[in-house]
Scaffold this active site. Structure first.
Site, mmCIF file in Angstrom:
data_model
loop_
_atom_site.group_PDB
_atom_site.id
_atom_site.type_symbol
_atom_site.label_atom_id
_atom_site.label_comp_id
_atom_site.label_asym_id
_atom_site.label_seq_id
_atom_site.Cartn_x
_atom_site.Cartn_y
_atom_site.Cartn_z
ATOM 1 N N ASP A 1 0.858 -1.195 0.000
ATOM 2 C CA ASP A 1 0.000 0.000 0.000
ATOM 3 C C ASP A 1 0.894 1.245 0.000
ATOM 4 O OD1 ASP A 1 -2.353 1.530 0.318
ATOM 5 O OD2 ASP A 1 -2.312 1.359 2.503
ATOM 6 N N GLU B 1 2.667 5.178 -3.859
ATOM 7 C CA GLU B 1 2.662 6.192 -4.948
ATOM 8 C C GLU B 1 3.992 6.942 -5.040
ATOM 9 O OE1 GLU B 1 0.252 5.808 -2.610
ATOM 10 O OE2 GLU B 1 -0.972 4.621 -3.980
ATOM 11 N N ASP C 1 -9.083 4.028 -2.241
ATOM 12 C CA ASP C 1 -10.043 4.400 -1.199
ATOM 13 C C ASP C 1 -11.332 4.983 -1.763
ATOM 14 O OD1 ASP C 1 -8.142 3.533 0.551
ATOM 15 O OD2 ASP C 1 -7.403 5.540 1.039
#
Ligand code: MIG
Length: 712
Positions: A347, A350, A427
């Site tokens: 996770d 980015e 999300d």
């Protein structure tokens, strides 16, 4: 003379990879695939390619009648490539998008962003970057364009196709084919395909932020089994860690990680645990210490260790452009996986940095590269940070468990990261709009080479209502990746959390998925071989039928199943025969939640049995569902193997074909082995023929030639 010089340029590029080219050039690199270079192309600034599996080799000149040609120019300090499109062309792809399936008129920014609820920039930059556009011409022929660079860029589809980059001049690759399917096959030939995933990763998966302590994980698992709700995977989110330090376990919440995994395994579950890239800056913390010792951190513009805040507080970030760093990172998985962990969730890659510009790193941060990768600024490597991370994760996991197929879920991604990881759409929000949106999102990811994806089922943020959850699971059961998730503080979103009615709705939905596993598995095998998405847009049923191009309330699973969620209003349906089927005893026509599933005329699909998890999966008794076409014929295939491991690469698989033919009132069904060394022994078959007047069902038989009598 000019031609000769061009040939020399291209020869130089392909041999040494790093020579600048002056003057625009183009070459054919595969059948109907051309590469176009701008003037002032400097290979060092863009190569090696991250999207392409290997450096393309010129194999001839671009044919004179080539249609889709790029124009290269620069404006306001940006490098631009523009490709005109003919009227009536529908555009798709561009990866993970919020909004409509058709991308004409849209603008997106390729700058991987931790975009909670898709709110920042109205969702025009999300977690992934796919510099790729698929075009479907009016007549159903198609093309695709790869902008082969990793720099921050925009895709502007307002009147043509334009890639507008903050980086230097870059090359583009154009594919021209007879159908969108053929374009996707070529795209994935160039960028690579996913490997066969483990069968268990196709089952239902339950997640929340976070299931702790260990007693809660165990009772969650028990409840699934008690309530006979099929489930394969339980997910461990960040709270399992000690103060969010990666590769640690919190002593209070998870005193015995191996014990947790053993418990789950004994009940037929697999476990997936989260690992983020940020490493807590803390003296004596082994990951920070070994990372510092190996000099593994991304640097600031003035070459100091960069630190930024994420969950653990101040963190350092591995510089995955460095081969040594990837090796170090891979090695961290050994002890971690040894606790019995089955899969890994990467996770925040980015990378997300809470106190950095735009929620990430400064663009002038420094990556040192190595091997054939040049050192350069974050602006160049930002969009591939997550891809490099999951590449290294995958290598480490494979090394730790060499006989198992790795499963990694990555939030960020770039064109080609399907080679290393599955993905989800980040999300999202527990509202109807986000449920509906997840269809075009997953479809466009599939049309961008990423076949294994899905949304947070039920919605991550905000409370989810019972009705919404019912609708969502009824539809989500047909998505490639199926995982329920919930954010911290939101209501419980397990299938039983909304009362008996929705629990029953969920059970039926899950039973439908588990019965369809042989079909799904066959589709994943197809994706691993030719890159065709598992979940397909309805226009794939007939790319020439322009009325289907915008359809995004409904979708296809493979070529043979059309899924129509209950909430769909006047969806456009493909022409031809499509017959509603019942998969797990449901009657979708009267059901408030279960999606209509239509089987294409001419198709035969395999159905397994209702099981509680894939450790119970077997094909000892196989049901074939037949829907004849207007000529009274149907065909189908099925791929099977051990469901894990790599023996299938050495022939330990079976590809079966099914054929059906009507003669008078009889339908003759034949089952034949088509490839692979596996031989089923004593397999029983049941045939169900779906007709316009109802279904006809045989008893169980071990015969591979079955005759079914239709009613008069
Ligand atoms: O800043 O690990 O998208 O799925 O539950 C939030 C906690 C960090 C974001 C992921 C979400 C996950 C959450 N993570």
């Amino acid at each position: 003379m000019r031609k000769r010089i061009l040939t020399i340029y291209l020869f130089t590029i392909s041999c040494f990879g790093l020579s600048p080219v002056i003057g625009q050039t183009d070459k054919l690199i595969d059948k109907d695939v051309s590469i176009f270079y701008p003037a002032h192309y400097n290979a060092k600034e863009n190569q090696p390619s991250f999207a392409l599996l290997k450096e393309p080799k010129p194999m001839g000149n671009v044919p004179k009648n080539w249609k889709i040609k790029p124009d290269f120019y620069s404006k306001d300090g940006k490098t631009i490539v523009a490709l005109p499109i003919a009227k009536g062309t529908d555009l798709y792809g561009t990866g993970e998008n919020v909004g409509s399936l058709v991308r004409n008129g849209k603008k997106v920014t390729l700058w991987n962003t931790d975009n909670f609820r898709y709110l920042a920039d109205k969702g025009k930059r999300l977690y992934q970057s796919h510099p790729w556009v698929l075009g479907v011409n009016k007549d159903g022929t198609a093309f695709g364009v790869i902008a082969d660079n990793t720099w921050k860029q925009d895709i502007d589809l307002s009147d043509s196709i334009r890639f507008i980059s903050d980086g230097p001049a870059f090359r583009v690759i154009v594919i021209q084919r007879n159908s969108p399917q053929e374009v996707i096959k070529e795209l994935t030939k160039l960028i690579g395909r996913m490997e066969m995933p483990p069968l268990w990763s196709l089952g239902y998966q339950q997640c929340r932020f976070s299931y702790v302590p260990d007693t809660r994980i165990k009772s969650l698992a028990d409840t699934f089994r008690l309530k006979k709700l099929p489930c394969d995977v339980i997910w461990m989110d960040i709270d399992y860690m000690e103060r969010f330090k990666i590769f640690t376990f919190d002593k209070k919440n998870i005193p015995d990680p191996k014990g947790v995994n053993d418990y789950l395994h004994a009940k037929g579950f697999h476990s997936i645990w989260m690992i983020d890239p940020g490493v807590k800056v803390e003296k004596g913390y082994s990951v920070y210490e070994s990372g510092s010792k190996g000099d593994h951190w991304v640097q600031t513009a003035d070459h100091k260790e960069f630190n930024g805040k994420v969950w653990p507080g101040e963190c350092a970030f591995p510089d995955f452009t460095r081969p040594e760093t990837r090796t170090w990172w891979s090695g961290l998985y050994k002890d971690f996986m040894a606790t019995g962990i089955d899969g890994v969730w990467n996770d925040m890659n980015e990378p997300s940095v809470f106190d950095g510009p735009n929620g990430s790193m400064p663009i002038d941060n420094w990556h040192r590269g190595g091997g054939n990768l040049p050192a350069d600024v974050h602006l160049r490597y930002h969009d591939v940070y997550g891809m490099l991370m999951v590449k290294a994760s995958r290598e480490g996991i494979l090394k730790a468990n060499p006989d198992k197929r790795p499963f990694i879920l990555s939030r960020s991604g770039y064109l080609g990261s399907n080679r290393y990881a599955a993905t989800w759409t980040g999300d999202n929000t527990g509202n109807t709009d986000n449920m509906k949106l997840s269809i075009p999102m997953v479809l466009n990811l599939g049309l961008s080479g990423q076949a294994f994806s899905g949304p947070d089922l039920g919605g991550f943020a905000l409370n989810t209502s019972a009705d919404l959850f019912g609708q969502w699971i009824a539809m989500g059961t047909f998505f490639p990746f199926m995982r329920g998730h919930a954010a911290k503080g939101e209501n419980n979103k397990e299938p039983w959390a909304f009362g008996t009615e929705i629990e029953n709705v969920s059970r039926t939905a899950l039973n439908r998925r588990y019965r369809l596993l042989p079909y799904f598995y066959t589709l994943f095998n197809e994706a691993s071989k030719n890159g065709m998405p598992v979940m397909r847009p309805v226009f794939f049923a007939d790319p020439k039928d322009t009325t289907l191009r915008k359809e995004q309330q409904t979708f296809l699973v493979g070529n043979d199943l059309l899924i129509i969620p209950k909430w769909a209003v006047n969806p456009i349906q493909p022409k031809g025969i499509w017959r509603i089927i019942s998969i797990a005893g449901e009657n979708s026509t009267t059901d408030k939640y279960q999606a209509d599933v239509k089987l294409k005329g001419g198709a035969i699909i395999p159905l397994g049995n209702i099981i509680q998890n894939t450790t119970q999966f077997n094909l000892d008794s196989l049901t074939l569902m037949v829907s004849l076409d207007s000529n009274g014929k149907a065909t189908g295939t099925m791929y099977e193997d051990a469901g894990d491991g790599f023996q299938y690469q050495h022939g330990a698989y079976l590809l079966s074909t099914f054929t059906a033919k009507q003669a008078g009132q009889k339908v003759e069904v034949k089952i034949a082995a088509k490839g692979g060394n596996l031989k089923p022994t004593g397999r029983k078959y049941k045939i169900i023929v779906v007709t316009d007047k109802g279904t006809v069902e045989t008893g169980w038989t071990t015969d591979t030639k079955v005759s079914v009598k239709l009613p008069e």
